[in-house]
Design a protein around this motif. Sequence first.
Motif, PDB file in Angstrom:
ATOM      1  N   ILE C  82     -29.569 -32.401  70.248  1.00  0.00           N
ATOM      2  CA  ILE C  82     -29.986 -33.774  69.958  1.00  0.00           C
ATOM      3  C   ILE C  82     -30.476 -34.458  71.231  1.00  0.00           C
ATOM      4  CG2 ILE C  82     -29.145 -36.041  69.259  1.00  0.00           C
ATOM      5  CD1 ILE C  82     -27.381 -34.699  67.244  1.00  0.00           C
ATOM      6  N   VAL C  83     -29.702 -34.275  72.306  1.00  0.00           N
ATOM      7  CA  VAL C  83     -30.101 -34.927  73.557  1.00  0.00           C
ATOM      8  C   VAL C  83     -31.419 -34.341  74.048  1.00  0.00           C
ATOM      9  CG1 VAL C  83     -29.344 -35.577  75.836  1.00  0.00           C
ATOM     10  CG2 VAL C  83     -27.687 -35.276  74.062  1.00  0.00           C
ATOM     11  N   VAL C  84     -31.547 -33.006  73.931  1.00  0.00           N
ATOM     12  CA  VAL C  84     -32.791 -32.374  74.355  1.00  0.00           C
ATOM     13  C   VAL C  84     -33.947 -32.861  73.480  1.00  0.00           C
ATOM     14  CG1 VAL C  84     -33.975 -30.169  74.462  1.00  0.00           C
ATOM     15  CG2 VAL C  84     -31.703 -30.382  75.374  1.00  0.00           C
ATOM     16  N   LEU C  86     -34.326 -35.711  72.175  1.00  0.00           N
ATOM     17  CA  LEU C  86     -34.757 -37.024  72.657  1.00  0.00           C
ATOM     18  C   LEU C  86     -35.611 -36.879  73.909  1.00  0.00           C
ATOM     19  CD1 LEU C  86     -34.776 -40.057  72.662  1.00  0.00           C
ATOM     20  CD2 LEU C  86     -32.764 -39.993  74.068  1.00  0.00           C
TER      21      LEU C  86
ATOM     22  N   THR D  55     -23.280 -38.526  68.928  1.00  0.00           N
ATOM     23  CA  THR D  55     -24.521 -38.330  69.680  1.00  0.00           C
ATOM     24  C   THR D  55     -25.722 -38.814  68.879  1.00  0.00           C
ATOM     25  OG1 THR D  55     -23.442 -36.297  70.313  1.00  0.00           O
ATOM     26  CG2 THR D  55     -25.630 -36.644  71.155  1.00  0.00           C
ATOM     27  N   ILE D  59     -28.306 -41.702  69.989  1.00  0.00           N
ATOM     28  CA  ILE D  59     -29.651 -41.291  70.377  1.00  0.00           C
ATOM     29  C   ILE D  59     -30.670 -41.633  69.320  1.00  0.00           C
ATOM     30  CG2 ILE D  59     -31.061 -39.258  70.741  1.00  0.00           C
ATOM     31  CD1 ILE D  59     -29.080 -38.283  72.598  1.00  0.00           C
ATOM     32  N   VAL D 157     -33.124 -28.900  81.012  1.00  0.00           N
ATOM     33  CA  VAL D 157     -34.237 -29.326  80.169  1.00  0.00           C
ATOM     34  C   VAL D 157     -34.390 -30.849  80.221  1.00  0.00           C
ATOM     35  CG1 VAL D 157     -35.086 -29.442  77.806  1.00  0.00           C
ATOM     36  CG2 VAL D 157     -34.033 -27.369  78.623  1.00  0.00           C
ATOM     37  N   ILE D 158     -33.256 -31.547  80.130  1.00  0.00           N
ATOM     38  CA  ILE D 158     -33.314 -33.013  80.160  1.00  0.00           C
ATOM     39  C   ILE D 158     -33.871 -33.494  81.498  1.00  0.00           C
ATOM     40  CG2 ILE D 158     -31.889 -35.087  80.083  1.00  0.00           C
ATOM     41  CD1 ILE D 158     -30.010 -33.367  78.291  1.00  0.00           C
ATOM     42  N   PHE D 219     -22.527 -36.138  77.327  1.00  0.00           N
ATOM     43  CA  PHE D 219     -23.802 -36.463  76.697  1.00  0.00           C
ATOM     44  C   PHE D 219     -23.747 -37.830  76.014  1.00  0.00           C
ATOM     45  CE2 PHE D 219     -24.300 -31.862  76.962  1.00  0.00           C
ATOM     46  CZ  PHE D 219     -25.599 -31.777  77.413  1.00  0.00           C
ATOM     47  N   MET D 308     -32.193 -41.195  80.835  1.00  0.00           N
ATOM     48  CA  MET D 308     -32.521 -42.105  79.731  1.00  0.00           C
ATOM     49  C   MET D 308     -32.992 -43.457  80.260  1.00  0.00           C
ATOM     50  SD  MET D 308     -32.048 -40.347  77.139  1.00  0.00           S
ATOM     51  CE  MET D 308     -31.494 -38.671  77.098  1.00  0.00           C
TER      52      MET D 308
END
Lengths: 95, 105, 118, 324
Positions: C82-84, C86, D55, D59, D157-158, D219, D308
Amino acid sequence: MFIAISAVILVAIAIGLLRAFLGPTLYDRVLAANMSGTLTVLMVAVLGFMTGRPEFLDIALVYVLISFVSTIAVLRVCGTGCGASRDPEADSGEG
Amino acid sequence: METVIYILSWIFLLGGAIFLLVGAIGILRFPDFYTRLHAVSVCDTMGAGLVLAGLMLQGGFSLVTVKLLLIFYFMIFTGPTAVHALAQAALQGKLKPVVDEHEQQ
Amino acid sequence: MSGLLGLYNYWIVIILMMTGFYAVIARPNLIKQIIGLFIFQTSVFILFISMANIEGGTAPIIKEGIRLYSNPLPHVLILTAIVVSLATTALGLALVVRIKEAYGTINEDNIHVQDEED
Amino acid sequence: MEILIDTILLVLLMITGFSIVRMRSLLAATMLTSIYSLLSASLFVVLDAVDVALTEAAIGAGISTILLLATIALTTDREKPPQRTPMLPLIVVIITGMALIYGTLDMPHFGNPQAPVHLHVAPAYLHDTPGEIGIPNVVTSVLASYRGYDTLGELAVIFTAGAGVLTLLGYRTRGGNSMDPGIRKLLILRVIGKLFFPLILLFALYVQFHGDYGPGGGFQAGVIFATGFILYALAFGLGNAQRLIPHQLLRIMVAFGMLLYIGVGIESMLLGGKFLEYNVLADDPVSGQHLGIILIELGVGITVASVMLMIYYVFRSRQPEGDL
């Protein structure tokens, strides 16, 4: 009994969704989204009791905060400019 | 004593459910945006308040009650603020309220 | 859970997935395509979480007196996904903003027309 | 009982999905996307995935809605009616859907405890976590300890996505500390914003450090942190938020979280273990695991929160002056 309460909440969410589909203005949709947020919080709280693990109320707490911030965000990020116009397709039912 | 609390909590929960339903019908049936704001307030205050109060009675005195109180506290601030900001944005966006035509003349 | 209801979750997930897929391939608007991608992603999340569910199980947080827990592994995969998702959505939106600045439009058809003119 | 709620929620999700695709106003579609996200988050609660629900709510309904709105504010709200006939995509979609539905016929039924997913690895995690890791939340133990490599990859990745957004859009500093006239009018919002800002941060800390015992972790906490600062930026203007947390600091924090994560891995190697083997971090393996998980989660939280917030800054700082 909890099932009755959650059924009522689900019905209310469904009605809120209907208002979000119908519009007609952006504000109505934001209002409907805001109400769905409140109802989701209540449903999560009731569900926690129903499944016998009420310690999951943290999730409900997050929902309260998030739905507030996102409501404010719609109004602030888009300003008064983009919400003023009526969405034309909502009136014609085109959606 | 326990049965009294039990029955009381169900009265609260059912009352809250009724308010939620009334609010939901209101948001669907009311004629314009400004009147719909009122319907949402019913959900946010009485509906949510009573349901949370009923759950508090169910949960007894524990961390659960504290969290429910916190949710209630957050809701009682966020609901009106969001609705107020919405109403103000709608007013600035020149959204005209629907008024009764007889009174206008 | 037996019979057709046992597959019901998967079918709805597939319908949702196809809804998102349709938005991605049929709508020329780039933001709409990203919203379609969002629907697609969420449906995949629901698919994984449905698979993790065990009838009669509870959330995988160990507590005295509870014996049956849902499968925690898909939860972990989806939580990070989910975070990825976003992060990738943000990247896509950044591209959309740049495309708008470069072409003056976010409609795929118009972008193709402009590309051919060049 | 839960299956009934699950069924109804899925139907509501389906209807919402259809109408999102049909909406021509992108703002309306965004609002429906936010509702869609909330609905799927409650579905996750019903399906016992509490960490995932936390999450998804933070998000989907929070930050991704805000980013979509920011993009719409920078581009356009109207979607032109499609000129192509939608027949071909429709046929493709229907055929693919049919093929997938045919594929599900072989799948184990929903909730079946004998499904292949439940027979391998997962029982071991559930069985070993109390003894080996010593924390009740199995999701956290799998995330941070058993599958620590995966999480490092996700974090990378983030990190990369954040760097990509920064490269694509660049960053413009907002001059001045003035609040625009739009905010001046919203006195109530400012008061509530001031009241809620610390509460959200406090709650984010709770989610961060309570993640071993209940739903939560790095997270989720990172996203809630970022949401708190976004609320501040919404209530007091972007310029003031950037004075509170400058952009340069954010860039350092993004890298710091990653480095903390990798540093824990290297530290465990230096102490004679394998990469990310926390057992060696303390005298007793279980407290080593505790320490390792807390540090890793902290690294994840710092990176996620700063990525973010940085993405939000970058998007919003592109808005023309005075329009903010």
